[in-house]
Design a protein around this motif. Structure first.
Motif, mmCIF file in Angstrom:
data_model
loop_
_atom_site.group_PDB
_atom_site.id
_atom_site.type_symbol
_atom_site.label_atom_id
_atom_site.label_comp_id
_atom_site.label_asym_id
_atom_site.label_seq_id
_atom_site.Cartn_x
_atom_site.Cartn_y
_atom_site.Cartn_z
ATOM 1 N N ALA A 10 0.833 -1.204 0.000
ATOM 2 C CA ALA A 10 0.000 0.000 0.000
ATOM 3 C C ALA A 10 0.865 1.250 0.000
ATOM 4 O O ALA A 10 1.848 1.329 0.730
ATOM 5 N N ARG A 11 0.501 2.214 -0.822
ATOM 6 C CA ARG A 11 1.187 3.503 -0.853
ATOM 7 C C ARG A 11 0.318 4.539 -0.140
ATOM 8 O O ARG A 11 -0.787 4.840 -0.585
ATOM 9 N N THR A 34 -5.925 3.046 2.656
ATOM 10 C CA THR A 34 -5.617 1.944 1.737
ATOM 11 C C THR A 34 -5.156 0.713 2.508
ATOM 12 O O THR A 34 -5.574 -0.403 2.203
ATOM 13 N N ALA A 35 -4.311 0.885 3.510
ATOM 14 C CA ALA A 35 -3.841 -0.253 4.303
ATOM 15 C C ALA A 35 -5.002 -0.934 5.023
ATOM 16 O O ALA A 35 -5.071 -2.168 5.079
ATOM 17 N N ILE A 36 -5.923 -0.152 5.530
ATOM 18 C CA ILE A 36 -7.093 -0.725 6.206
ATOM 19 C C ILE A 36 -7.964 -1.481 5.213
ATOM 20 O O ILE A 36 -8.438 -2.585 5.492
ATOM 21 N N ARG A 37 -8.152 -0.900 4.033
ATOM 22 C CA ARG A 37 -8.946 -1.583 2.998
ATOM 23 C C ARG A 37 -8.309 -2.920 2.633
ATOM 24 O O ARG A 37 -8.984 -3.943 2.526
ATOM 25 N N PHE A 50 0.510 -3.542 -6.167
ATOM 26 C CA PHE A 50 0.727 -2.291 -5.456
ATOM 27 C C PHE A 50 -0.577 -1.500 -5.485
ATOM 28 O O PHE A 50 -1.184 -1.350 -6.544
ATOM 29 N N PHE A 51 -1.003 -0.975 -4.330
ATOM 30 C CA PHE A 51 -2.296 -0.316 -4.212
ATOM 31 C C PHE A 51 -2.153 1.108 -3.700
ATOM 32 O O PHE A 51 -1.261 1.416 -2.931
ATOM 33 N N GLU A 52 -3.089 1.967 -4.129
ATOM 34 C CA GLU A 52 -3.222 3.323 -3.591
ATOM 35 C C GLU A 52 -4.711 3.619 -3.480
ATOM 36 O O GLU A 52 -5.528 2.716 -3.602
ATOM 37 N N ASP A 53 -5.091 4.859 -3.276
ATOM 38 C CA ASP A 53 -6.488 5.219 -3.048
ATOM 39 C C ASP A 53 -7.454 4.687 -4.103
ATOM 40 O O ASP A 53 -8.519 4.195 -3.788
#
Length: 59
Positions: A10-11, A34-37, A50-53
């Protein structure tokens, strides 16, 4: 990888926190979203990206 485990990165982006001297444009809550999601995804959710909003960051 064991069954039922997922991995991802997560970024958070530039967050206003003590390590940035509170000069980031995002709140800590926005940075953590994002980390919570990712932490609450179901077993069928995405993994290994890799994930962001807005979702997955294209490679």
């Amino acid at each position: 990888m064991r069954r039922g485990r997922r991995s991802g990165c997560a970024r958070a982006g530039p967050v206003a926190a003590d390590f940035t001297w509170f000069h980031g444009p995002r709140t800590r809550a926005q940075g953590a979203a994002t980390a919570i999601r990712l932490a609450t995804l179901s077993d069928g959710g995405p993994s290994g990206a890799f994930f962001e909003d807005d979702g997955v960051i294209p490679r």
